[in-house]
Design a protein around this motif. Structure first.
Motif, mmCIF file in Angstrom:
data_model
loop_
_atom_site.group_PDB
_atom_site.id
_atom_site.type_symbol
_atom_site.label_atom_id
_atom_site.label_comp_id
_atom_site.label_asym_id
_atom_site.label_seq_id
_atom_site.Cartn_x
_atom_site.Cartn_y
_atom_site.Cartn_z
ATOM 1 N N ARG A 71 36.195 -36.754 26.611
ATOM 2 C CA ARG A 71 37.400 -37.503 26.979
ATOM 3 C C ARG A 71 38.238 -37.813 25.741
ATOM 4 N NH1 ARG A 71 33.522 -40.136 30.315
ATOM 5 N NH2 ARG A 71 33.800 -39.586 32.519
ATOM 6 N N ASP A 72 37.519 -38.200 24.665
ATOM 7 C CA ASP A 72 38.279 -38.424 23.420
ATOM 8 C C ASP A 72 39.024 -37.139 22.996
ATOM 9 O OD1 ASP A 72 37.394 -40.998 23.402
ATOM 10 O OD2 ASP A 72 35.706 -40.604 22.036
ATOM 11 N N ARG A 115 42.982 -36.617 22.627
ATOM 12 C CA ARG A 115 43.608 -36.030 21.436
ATOM 13 C C ARG A 115 44.352 -34.733 21.793
ATOM 14 N NH1 ARG A 115 38.648 -37.752 19.179
ATOM 15 N NH2 ARG A 115 37.793 -35.663 19.450
#
Length: 852
Positions: A166-167, A171
């Motif tokens: 998810r990060d 990004r």
């Protein structure tokens, strides 16, 4: 205006392309983000499964000894460290002995599915995993015999991997937004650079072409896309228009050269039909109008075939076709006239024969000059010497006189060949040559030396000089007069004898004439003369006798002449005054007619200029019509390009439709997959929505292009209507040109008629003034005649005239009357001047009346 500018800017291609690119890039970015999300989840699952198997195998390798010896402390410590470093990826670890009892456990409770996996490992000795590989049961072996001593089971979770994913997605989304904005900006720059700027530059070139500036270079012709095609098509149009403009300018120069040529020229097309004639040919035809007849009419010959001039035109065609270069020269005979005709072909850039140029030249005078030169060469001696006096060429008559050939005579010096002749052959050839060089020509007789024999020539020796006055050659032309001179010498000898006889006769006549000059008409020649001169003596005596009789008659008639002359003088004087009054009136009438003629001639000139201006307007209107036709062609090309763009948009629409079907199928398959395909179903739905939006955008573009095509067709229709209006203008201008031409012809005819009337009145005025002058001369002549009659009587009164053998009479019967009146001045009176002209007319000669 400020409110209209944004609305106009939203309609530009730049904004439309930018919107399409933004939608397309956004759709692609969203699609890629969704696909990337599913891919990231798949990658996280795979990574978690791979990690579970590899780390479980590593733990199994490390706990083999403790489980063999049933030491659970190290196993528990190892599991705690593994749980700690897994960052939450491991939910629980358990170690079992080979009998299935639990050796140690760390973390969450053992799931039933994991328990089944451990039992399978104990039973089979092989690694056992769940389908997603998050539950792993790894056999533990120890020793060289690879003995199964236990099982290590692990329960893994993909939440940390998903958090990392998810990060990464966040990004990626931020990066995608940045890339999206960069792509939009790049698309704006690229579209401005690749589309808007080239189109603006092409628009500037079109506007320059609209102003007939064909020198601007068309940009983007090197591109391989549609803009390059448009640019190349526009460049081709510009080139054609520039060539047409250059051809128009070249045609104007050629037309001016053709019309202003000093040669008489005629232009024929490939079918030998007369298309143009220049003024020089019109003058030539006018000069030979009695020979050519109707064919001399230059206006009538335009549009006529060559058969109009030749009875056998097919013969002319065969002669022209039989010559590869198309050149043909001949001399035409018309009575005593000779005309040189030269035919030259006119070919196009492809070598095709477009027509012919006929050059007519009147060589009658050259032909006559050649005939004269031939006659001179046949009848006279002709020799050319160079500037040093060496013989260069001579004709046959001169060589025959020398009895030499041309090679033998060539180089003979002038000084030894020709000398001056004055009857004694005195002088040298050098003196004669110097005289000719100084004076330019020597005309007379000279001697031609041929060995011991000399011939006398009568003619001329001319020094021929160049434009700088330097001697180039000497030309001798003459006739052999040796025999004539011989006869003349014998005639001189006979003349000397005759002259002696003439001297005696002259002396006798002198004595007799001296007596006559003294007024003695009784003088006679009594001594006979020799030979034929005796008749002269008799004639003298008879003449003196008849002169005496005539003088008697003159004296008797002189008085009558004086009286009649006085009456004539009085009548002529009255008539002269009346004629002078009439002449003054006619002169005033001639002046008024001259002013009227000038006014009509000015009107005719202005009508002619108006005719020329109307012809120019007609030519400009025709040229505008051609530009309209070319504009229609260019707009047709634009319409064709729009059709091609429509085809491309249709392809894009088809792709969007296929993408929509694929997305629909993917949604169906995702629905079949249940919860596992839910995420992919969302992606398929988004892709379908994007495909639908792309299809809608393609339809909007197609509609815009259709509207543009309609506007182009409307523009073609308007241009066509403009062409029709220009053709109507050309027809109107043609009618105006015909009417103005008729006005000019009528004014010219009136000017010519007035000019003829003016000439007639002027001639009548001149005739009247001539009559007045003649009457004045008659009056003066009558008065002079009266005085001459009196003077005549006084003159003859001093002659001694024998009347019937009586004493000579010298008196005149009216002498007393003549002496009673004082004699008038015998000088001729000064004539009067006319009131109109103011010129002296008494002594005017007949040839001077035109100047008067």
């Amino acid at each position: 205006m400020s409110a209209a500018s944004p609305a106009l800017s939203m309609r530009t291609i730049f904004v439309k392309i930018t919107a399409i690119l933004a939608l397309s890039v956004g759709a692609v970015a969203a699609t890629l983000s969704l696909l990337n999300t599913g891919a990231l989840e798949t990658v996280a699952t795979d990574q978690t499964g791979d990690r579970a198997i590899s780390e479980s195998r590593l733990l199994a390798d490390q706990v083999g000894g403790p489980l063999k010896f049933q030491k659970t402390g190290p196993v528990e410590h190892l599991f705690e460290e593994a749980l700690e470093v897994s960052d939450g990826a491991i939910d629980g670890l358990v170690a079992l002995f080979s009998d299935g009892s639990v050796a140690t456990r760390v973390g969450a409770e053992i799931a039933p599915e994991l328990r089944l996996l451990t039992e399978r490992v104990i039973a089979t000795g092989e690694v056992a995993t769940s389908e997603d590989r998050f539950l792993v049961a790894m056999p533990v072996r120890y020793g060289a015999s690879n003995e199964l001593v236990g099982v290590v089971a692990s329960d893994w979770s993909m939440d940390p991997a998903l958090a990392i994913a998810r990060d990464g997605m966040i990004r990626s989304a931020l990066a995608a937004c940045g890339v999206f904005m960069a792509a939009i900006i790049a698309a704006l720059i690229a579209s401005n650079w690749l589309l808007v700027r080239p189109l603006n530059r092409i628009r500037d070139v079109i506007r320059a072409m609209e102003d007939r500036d064909y020198g601007s270079e068309v940009p983007s012709t090197e591109r391989g896309d549609e803009i390059g095609d448009i640019a190349r098509a526009l460049d081709g149009l510009r080139t054609h228009l520039a060539e047409a403009q250059e051809q128009e300018r070249d045609a104007a120069f050629k037309s001016a050269a053709f019309m202003g040529s000093s040669a008489a020229l005629m232009l024929l097309d490939a079918d030998l039909v007369v298309r143009h004639v220049n003024p020089r040919l019109r003058t030539l035809m006018k000069r030979f109008e009695p020979l050519f007849g109707d064919r001399a009419d230059s206006d009538r010959m335009i549009g006529q075939s060559i058969d109009f001039f030749h009875d056998d035109g097919q013969d002319i065609r065969r002669k022209l076709d039989s010559r590869s270069d198309g050149r043909f020269e001949t001399i035409l005979r018309f009575g005593d006239a000779r005309i040189s005709l030269t035919v030259r072909p006119v070919t196009g850039s492809d070598g095709a024969r477009l027509g012919y140029v006929l050059e007519w030249s009147d060589i009658t005078q050259d032909w006559l000059n050649g005939a004269v030169l031939d006659a001179i060469d046949s009848n006279l001696l002709k020799v050319d010497f160079d500037k040093s006096g060496q013989l260069l060429t001579a004709n046959r008559r001169f060589l025959a006189l020398l009895a030499q050939s041309e090679d033998q005579a060539k180089g003979t010096p002038f000084q030894s060949l020709v000398t001056r002749y004055d009857g004694t052959n005195d002088g040298t050839g050098s003196d004669l040559m110097a005289t000719v060089t100084r004076d330019g020509v020597h005309v007379g007789q000279f001697t031609l030396n041929r060995g011991d024999e000399a011939h006398i020539l009568d003619g001329s020796i001319t020094c021929i000089k160049d434009h700088e006055g330097k001697t180039v050659r000497f030309l001798l032309m003459g006739k052999d007069v040796t025999e004539a001179e011989t006869r003349l010498r014998k005639a001189r000898e006979a003349q000397e004898i005759t002259e002696r006889e003439q001297s005696r006769v002259v002396e006798e006549l002198r004595v007799g004439l001296k007596g006559l000059s003294a007024g003695d008409l009784t003088t006679r020649l009594s001594d006979p003369f020799a030979g034929a001169y005796e008749e002269l003596r008799n004639d003298f005596n008879i003449t003196v006798e008849r002169l005496s009789e005539a003088l008697l008659e003159i004296i008797e008639n002189a008085e009558n002449i004086r009286n009649e002359a006085n009456d004539i003088s009085s009548t002529a004087d009255g008539l002269s005054r009346r004629t002078e009054t009439t002449a003054a009136t006619l002169e005033e009438t001639a002046a008024a007619l001259d002013d009227m003629t000038s006014s009509v001639r000015t009107a005719a000139d202005m009508a002619t200029k108006a005719d020329s201006a109307v012809a120019g307007a007609k030519s400009n209107a025709e040229a505008s019509g051609e530009v309209v036709v070319e504009t229609v062609s260019a707009m047709d090309q634009i319409a064709e390009s729009s059709d091609r763009i429509t085809s491309i948009i249709k392809v894009i629409d088809d792709i969007a439709f296929q993408t929509n079907l694929l997305a629909l199928n993917a949604g169906v398959e995702a629905a079949r997959a249940g919860d596992a395909g839910r995420g992919f179903a969302v992606v398929a739905s988004e892709v379908r929505a994007l495909a639908q939006r792309s299809s809608d955008a393609a339809r909007e573009i197609n509609d815009l292009i259709a509207q543009s095509g309609t506007q182009v067709k409307r523009g073609v229709e308007l241009v066509g209507r403009t062409g029709d209006a220009l053709r109507e203008i050309v027809d109107s201008v043609s009618q105006i040109a015909v009417q103005v031409s008729e006005i000019a012809q009528s004014a010219t005819q009136q000017s010519n008629g007035l000019a003829e009337i003016n000439n007639a009145v002027t001639q009548l005025d001149q005739s009247t003034q001539q009559n007045a002058a003649r009457l004045e001369e008659t009056t003066a002549a009558s008065e002079s005649l009266t005085r001459d009659a009196v003077s005549l009587v006084q003159t003859v009164s001093h002659f001694n005239i024998a009347r019937d053998g009586a004493t000579p009479v010298v008196a005149f019967r009216s002498s007393q009357k003549a002496s009673a009146e004082p004699p008038k001045d015998t000088a001729r009176p000064e004539p009067r001047k006319t009131a109109a002209a103011g010129h002296t007319l008494a002594n005017a000669e007949p040839g001077s009346w035109e100047d008067f």
